[in-house]
Structure formats: structure tokens, C-alpha cells
Design a protein around this motif. Sequence first.
Motif, PDB file in Angstrom:
ATOM      1  N   LEU A  51       0.874  -1.174   0.000  1.00  0.00           N
ATOM      2  CA  LEU A  51       0.000   0.000   0.000  1.00  0.00           C
ATOM      3  C   LEU A  51       0.909   1.221   0.000  1.00  0.00           C
ATOM      4  CD1 LEU A  51      -2.879   1.235   0.329  1.00  0.00           C
ATOM      5  CD2 LEU A  51      -2.566   1.023   2.797  1.00  0.00           C
ATOM      6  N   LEU A  52       0.696   2.107  -0.978  1.00  0.00           N
ATOM      7  CA  LEU A  52       1.472   3.352  -1.035  1.00  0.00           C
ATOM      8  C   LEU A  52       0.601   4.493  -0.526  1.00  0.00           C
ATOM      9  CD1 LEU A  52       4.006   4.980  -2.015  1.00  0.00           C
ATOM     10  CD2 LEU A  52       2.828   5.195  -4.219  1.00  0.00           C
ATOM     11  N   LEU A  53       1.144   5.250   0.432  1.00  0.00           N
ATOM     12  CA  LEU A  53       0.420   6.387   1.020  1.00  0.00           C
ATOM     13  C   LEU A  53       1.174   7.659   0.670  1.00  0.00           C
ATOM     14  CD1 LEU A  53       0.007   4.823   4.584  1.00  0.00           C
ATOM     15  CD2 LEU A  53      -1.679   4.818   2.742  1.00  0.00           C
ATOM     16  N   GLU A  88       8.837  -1.895  -9.317  1.00  0.00           N
ATOM     17  CA  GLU A  88       9.135  -0.766 -10.220  1.00  0.00           C
ATOM     18  C   GLU A  88       7.977  -0.512 -11.181  1.00  0.00           C
ATOM     19  OE1 GLU A  88      11.402  -3.183  -9.621  1.00  0.00           O
ATOM     20  OE2 GLU A  88      13.060  -2.072  -8.681  1.00  0.00           O
ATOM     21  N   SER A  89       7.482  -1.608 -11.811  1.00  0.00           N
ATOM     22  CA  SER A  89       6.417  -1.429 -12.806  1.00  0.00           C
ATOM     23  C   SER A  89       5.132  -0.913 -12.155  1.00  0.00           C
ATOM     24  CB  SER A  89       6.159  -2.741 -13.550  1.00  0.00           C
ATOM     25  OG  SER A  89       5.627  -3.725 -12.692  1.00  0.00           O
ATOM     26  N   SER A  90       4.851  -1.386 -10.932  1.00  0.00           N
ATOM     27  CA  SER A  90       3.603  -0.961 -10.284  1.00  0.00           C
ATOM     28  C   SER A  90       3.678   0.484  -9.795  1.00  0.00           C
ATOM     29  CB  SER A  90       3.265  -1.893  -9.122  1.00  0.00           C
ATOM     30  OG  SER A  90       2.930  -3.165  -9.626  1.00  0.00           O
ATOM     31  N   LEU A  91       4.861   0.908  -9.307  1.00  0.00           N
ATOM     32  CA  LEU A  91       5.010   2.310  -8.903  1.00  0.00           C
ATOM     33  C   LEU A  91       4.910   3.220 -10.128  1.00  0.00           C
ATOM     34  CD1 LEU A  91       7.981   2.236  -6.321  1.00  0.00           C
ATOM     35  CD2 LEU A  91       5.592   2.760  -5.820  1.00  0.00           C
ATOM     36  N   LYS A  93       3.387   2.882 -12.859  1.00  0.00           N
ATOM     37  CA  LYS A  93       2.010   3.023 -13.347  1.00  0.00           C
ATOM     38  C   LYS A  93       1.363   4.310 -12.831  1.00  0.00           C
ATOM     39  CE  LYS A  93      -1.549  -0.012 -12.464  1.00  0.00           C
ATOM     40  NZ  LYS A  93      -1.998  -1.301 -11.953  1.00  0.00           N
ATOM     41  N   TYR A  94       1.762   4.737 -11.636  1.00  0.00           N
ATOM     42  CA  TYR A  94       1.194   5.960 -11.039  1.00  0.00           C
ATOM     43  C   TYR A  94       2.208   7.113 -11.054  1.00  0.00           C
ATOM     44  CZ  TYR A  94      -2.214   2.562  -9.491  1.00  0.00           C
ATOM     45  OH  TYR A  94      -3.161   1.561  -9.461  1.00  0.00           O
ATOM     46  N   GLY A  95       3.308   6.941 -11.797  1.00  0.00           N
ATOM     47  CA  GLY A  95       4.291   8.016 -11.927  1.00  0.00           C
ATOM     48  C   GLY A  95       5.282   8.106 -10.784  1.00  0.00           C
ATOM     49  N   PHE A  96       5.493   7.019 -10.039  1.00  0.00           N
ATOM     50  CA  PHE A  96       6.443   7.029  -8.925  1.00  0.00           C
ATOM     51  C   PHE A  96       7.631   6.106  -9.205  1.00  0.00           C
ATOM     52  CE2 PHE A  96       2.227   7.705  -6.827  1.00  0.00           C
ATOM     53  CZ  PHE A  96       2.418   9.036  -6.503  1.00  0.00           C
ATOM     54  N   TYR A  97       8.739   6.386  -8.515  1.00  0.00           N
ATOM     55  CA  TYR A  97       9.967   5.594  -8.654  1.00  0.00           C
ATOM     56  C   TYR A  97      10.465   5.191  -7.268  1.00  0.00           C
ATOM     57  CZ  TYR A  97       9.709   7.241 -13.394  1.00  0.00           C
ATOM     58  OH  TYR A  97       9.261   7.476 -14.660  1.00  0.00           O
ATOM     59  N   THR A  98      11.292   4.141  -7.224  1.00  0.00           N
ATOM     60  CA  THR A  98      11.747   3.636  -5.911  1.00  0.00           C
ATOM     61  C   THR A  98      12.469   4.730  -5.098  1.00  0.00           C
ATOM     62  OG1 THR A  98      13.715   2.757  -6.996  1.00  0.00           O
ATOM     63  CG2 THR A  98      11.941   1.194  -6.562  1.00  0.00           C
ATOM     64  N   GLU A  99      13.183   5.625  -5.804  1.00  0.00           N
ATOM     65  CA  GLU A  99      13.912   6.654  -5.054  1.00  0.00           C
ATOM     66  C   GLU A  99      12.995   7.730  -4.462  1.00  0.00           C
ATOM     67  OE1 GLU A  99      14.491   5.687  -8.184  1.00  0.00           O
ATOM     68  OE2 GLU A  99      14.928   7.376  -9.521  1.00  0.00           O
ATOM     69  N   ASP A 100      11.722   7.752  -4.887  1.00  0.00           N
ATOM     70  CA  ASP A 100      10.755   8.713  -4.322  1.00  0.00           C
ATOM     71  C   ASP A 100      10.292   8.312  -2.924  1.00  0.00           C
ATOM     72  OD1 ASP A 100      10.770  10.005  -6.767  1.00  0.00           O
ATOM     73  OD2 ASP A 100       8.976   8.973  -7.501  1.00  0.00           O
ATOM     74  N   ILE A 101      10.402   7.017  -2.601  1.00  0.00           N
ATOM     75  CA  ILE A 101       9.838   6.514  -1.342  1.00  0.00           C
ATOM     76  C   ILE A 101      10.616   7.092  -0.145  1.00  0.00           C
ATOM     77  CG2 ILE A 101       9.331   4.427   0.036  1.00  0.00           C
ATOM     78  CD1 ILE A 101       7.629   4.740  -2.571  1.00  0.00           C
ATOM     79  N   THR A 102       9.883   7.734   0.779  1.00  0.00           N
ATOM     80  CA  THR A 102      10.538   8.342   1.942  1.00  0.00           C
ATOM     81  C   THR A 102      10.564   7.394   3.143  1.00  0.00           C
ATOM     82  OG1 THR A 102       8.439   9.305   2.701  1.00  0.00           O
ATOM     83  CG2 THR A 102       9.822  10.678   1.266  1.00  0.00           C
ATOM     84  N   ASP A 103       9.553   6.488   3.202  1.00  0.00           N
ATOM     85  CA  ASP A 103       9.446   5.592   4.355  1.00  0.00           C
ATOM     86  C   ASP A 103       8.963   4.218   3.908  1.00  0.00           C
ATOM     87  OD1 ASP A 103       9.464   7.659   6.858  1.00  0.00           O
ATOM     88  OD2 ASP A 103       8.342   8.505   5.166  1.00  0.00           O
ATOM     89  N   VAL A 104       9.574   3.172   4.444  1.00  0.00           N
ATOM     90  CA  VAL A 104       9.073   1.816   4.211  1.00  0.00           C
ATOM     91  C   VAL A 104       8.596   1.282   5.566  1.00  0.00           C
ATOM     92  CG1 VAL A 104       9.578  -0.517   3.405  1.00  0.00           C
ATOM     93  CG2 VAL A 104      10.686   1.452   2.307  1.00  0.00           C
ATOM     94  N   PHE A 105       7.296   1.018   5.635  1.00  0.00           N
ATOM     95  CA  PHE A 105       6.679   0.507   6.859  1.00  0.00           C
ATOM     96  C   PHE A 105       6.728  -1.018   6.772  1.00  0.00           C
ATOM     97  CE2 PHE A 105       3.182   1.252  10.084  1.00  0.00           C
ATOM     98  CZ  PHE A 105       2.886  -0.074  10.310  1.00  0.00           C
ATOM     99  N   CYS A 106       7.536  -1.658   7.611  1.00  0.00           N
ATOM    100  CA  CYS A 106       7.679  -3.120   7.553  1.00  0.00           C
ATOM    101  C   CYS A 106       6.724  -3.731   8.582  1.00  0.00           C
ATOM    102  CB  CYS A 106       9.109  -3.533   7.878  1.00  0.00           C
ATOM    103  SG  CYS A 106      10.344  -2.772   6.782  1.00  0.00           S
ATOM    104  N   THR A 107       5.635  -4.364   8.119  1.00  0.00           N
ATOM    105  CA  THR A 107       4.673  -4.943   9.069  1.00  0.00           C
ATOM    106  C   THR A 107       5.359  -5.995   9.931  1.00  0.00           C
ATOM    107  OG1 THR A 107       3.911  -6.635   7.497  1.00  0.00           O
ATOM    108  CG2 THR A 107       2.694  -4.540   7.545  1.00  0.00           C
TER     109      THR A 107
END
Length: 282
Positions: A51-53, A88-91, A93-107
Motif C-alpha cells: 500500500l502506497l500512502l 518498479e512497474s507498479s510504482l 504506473k502511477y508516476g512514482f519511482y523507488t527513489e521517491d519513497i521516503t518511508d518503508v513501513f515493515c509490518t
Amino acid sequence: MNIAGYKLYSIETSRFALDGGTMFGIIPKVMWEKEAPSDDNNCIQLVTRSLLLVGHGRKILVDSGNGNKWKEKFKSIYNIDTDSVNIESSLKKYGFYTEDITDVFCTHLHFDHVGGNTTYSNGKLIPVFSNATYWVQNENWKLANSPSEKDQGSFMEHDWSVLAENGMIEFVDGKEQFLPNIDIELSYGHTIGMMLPKLSDNSEILIYMADLIPMAAHIPLPWIMSYDINSGLTLKEKNNLLPKAVEEDWTIFFEHDPVHEACKVQFDGKHFRLKRTVKISE
Ligand SMILES: [Zn+2]
């Protein structure tokens, strides 16, 4: 969907398969096979769905899936497919890249939830989300680094070692809120200290169910995975959450269901069931 100042995106990161008997515990195959058809190896089709927030100046990814560090042997055991769909492909799709991610919430640190945290580049282990802080519950970290004989196959150090070396992990204790407007439900039946992020505002409540309710078929109380370290506790936790989900009309998000992204829940007088499916990304 927008909740609590975040825009939500459903991000499928891989497809894979696990033994259907293990996925449904005490439930006989004649019953679970109607919900999840099995192949010649008795395996059922699953996905890893993050889930991307996006909001509050952050791009938060909840879990990262199986990742791509798999040797052929394991790739074939779990039928892991990151060719037709991947992070990569799923991000993108909405115009995002792995380097854009600021936080990874590990359940929690099972390989199908944090395998996408790291990858190999020219034989060297590197973080996939180079600019991110990775959030990990202390108790789960301790278990992952000294697992029992039952769950040692579910934890793989290469999913986090390079993050720890680079000081990219923030450790969390208990239910304390560490990201804006994200509450934490803690669960101890599947593993120790699994964090379920919960978003709420005046119009909507959504909870990411991780491995407490991995698929819609796991909504009925006794449908519990054999992977769980304490299935009695899982039962208790489902018994605690599901009535609230019905009463307050929560959207529950499925990490592993190949068909349903999310749904509303109902109680039919005897069992908790899927009420209607919910689409997360427009
Ligand atoms: Zn798990």
C-alpha cells in the motif's frame, strides 16, 4: 481513495504460490478449494500487495513483497513471478519511482513482506529504496535475528542486513504513532509484534491486514494459517478486530489475495464474511 490526508495506491509487487493446506490450517481441502483453487502441487495462487500512502510530505510504502533476490530453486518452489509485475512497474504506473519513497513501513520481517527492501547490484547487496527510512518493530527484529526452528525459513537476513549497516532502520516500540495520522494495531498470533497500519478520518477507516487476514477467505474466524506461531492468539485477535470492522464499516486491505484488494466485512449471525469488495486506486 483518500484517507487522513493521504492518497492511497494499491501496489502489486509479485505473484507467488504457497501450499493451500498450510494457508488454511485446520480447514479441509474440500472447503478451502472452493475459495482458492490449487494446482498439481496443492499450491494456491497469491500476490504480494503493498500500500502506497502519499501525503503529509511523504511517500510511505507498506511492505515491499518478495523482491528479486531469489535463486532458481526457491523461485520454482514458491513459483515467484516478478516478471509480469514488480515494484518498479507498479510504482511507475502511477508516476512514482523507488527513489521517491521516503518511508518503508515493515509490518514484519517475513521474506514475502520485506524481500523487496534490498536487491543485488553487481553482486553487492543494496537498498532498493535508497532515500527511505525503514520502520521495524523492535520485538519482531529480535525474533527475526534469532528465530525458532519453526520460523527460521521465513526470515532472511539479506532483506535487512545492509539497511542496518547503513543506519537506515528506525526501531519502533509498541503502538506509538511514528508516522503522521497512522495508528498501529499490534498482533502476536502470526509472529511476534506484527504491525498493522490503520488510517482513519471522519468518513473512512482502513486497516492493512498483513498476515492476520491475508486473503478474503481468511475472514471467517477458524480460517487461520498453519504458519502462525500461536493460532489461538490469532483467533483472539480476529475476534477482537472483526466486530469493530463490521460496526465501524472498516475497509480491510489484503496483502496476499490475488482477486480482492480490499473489502468491507459483515456478520451474518454465524460467520464474518466479505460484504463487498473495495477498489483502492482509481
Ligand atoms: Zn508473515
